[in-house]
Scaffold this motif. Structure first.
Motif, PDB file in Angstrom:
ATOM      1  N   UNK A  18       0.829  -1.212   0.000  1.00  0.00           N
ATOM      2  CA  UNK A  18       0.000   0.000   0.000  1.00  0.00           C
ATOM      3  C   UNK A  18       0.861   1.259   0.000  1.00  0.00           C
ATOM      4  N   UNK A  19       1.844   1.314   0.885  1.00  0.00           N
ATOM      5  CA  UNK A  19       2.661   2.522   0.998  1.00  0.00           C
ATOM      6  C   UNK A  19       3.726   2.584  -0.092  1.00  0.00           C
ATOM      7  N   UNK A  20       4.288   1.439  -0.452  1.00  0.00           N
ATOM      8  CA  UNK A  20       5.384   1.426  -1.410  1.00  0.00           C
ATOM      9  C   UNK A  20       4.943   1.564  -2.848  1.00  0.00           C
ATOM     10  N   UNK A  21       3.803   1.017  -3.178  1.00  0.00           N
ATOM     11  CA  UNK A  21       3.320   1.089  -4.554  1.00  0.00           C
ATOM     12  C   UNK A  21       2.031   1.892  -4.657  1.00  0.00           C
ATOM     13  N   UNK A  22       1.228   1.891  -3.617  1.00  0.00           N
ATOM     14  CA  UNK A  22      -0.074   2.553  -3.668  1.00  0.00           C
ATOM     15  C   UNK A  22       0.012   4.064  -3.692  1.00  0.00           C
ATOM     16  N   UNK A  27      -0.391   9.172  -6.614  1.00  0.00           N
ATOM     17  CA  UNK A  27       0.187  10.432  -7.080  1.00  0.00           C
ATOM     18  C   UNK A  27       0.119  10.515  -8.609  1.00  0.00           C
ATOM     19  N   UNK A  28       0.423   9.406  -9.280  1.00  0.00           N
ATOM     20  CA  UNK A  28       0.348   9.384 -10.744  1.00  0.00           C
ATOM     21  C   UNK A  28      -1.086   9.596 -11.226  1.00  0.00           C
ATOM     22  N   UNK A  68      -5.166  12.597   0.187  1.00  0.00           N
ATOM     23  CA  UNK A  68      -4.931  11.267   0.756  1.00  0.00           C
ATOM     24  C   UNK A  68      -3.441  11.047   0.975  1.00  0.00           C
ATOM     25  N   UNK A  69      -2.625  11.463   0.018  1.00  0.00           N
ATOM     26  CA  UNK A  69      -1.176  11.322   0.157  1.00  0.00           C
ATOM     27  C   UNK A  69      -0.657  12.160   1.316  1.00  0.00           C
TER      28      UNK A  69
END
Length: 90
Positions: A18-22, A27-28, A68-69
């Motif tokens: 979740x944190x590493x790829x999500x 953001x993209x 959210x980020x």
């Protein structure tokens, strides 16, 4: 297999995904939503090269993604702070 905590490994893998790829994916998505074309308005004067405006739905989606980020970053900083400053015991 008492030396392997499968429950902890599962939690680490899910949180890492979740944190590493999500978050980078979110953001993209936010950047892509900002780039969606919409009704744009030329600035005053025909010789001006500035264009203002965009897709309102794209701006809303991007704002939600970025909020959210920011919330995830704030939560992470709070958790790191709590590790260094545990609550006082009475």
């Amino acid at each position: 297999m008492s030396w392997i905590n499968l429950s902890a490994i599962w939690k680490i893998v899910v949180f890492g995904m979740l944190a590493g790829a999500g978050l980078p994916a979110l953001f993209a998505i936010g950047l892509r939503a900002l780039a969606t074309p919409g009704s744009r308005v030329q600035a005053a004067g025909a010789d001006s090269s500035h264009v203002y405006g965009g897709n309102v739905l794209g701006l809303i989606i991007a704002a939600i993604c970025f909020l959210i980020i920011l919330a995830a970053l704030g939560w992470g900083i709070y958790e790191v702070y709590q590790i260094g400053h545990p609550p006082a015991k009475h």
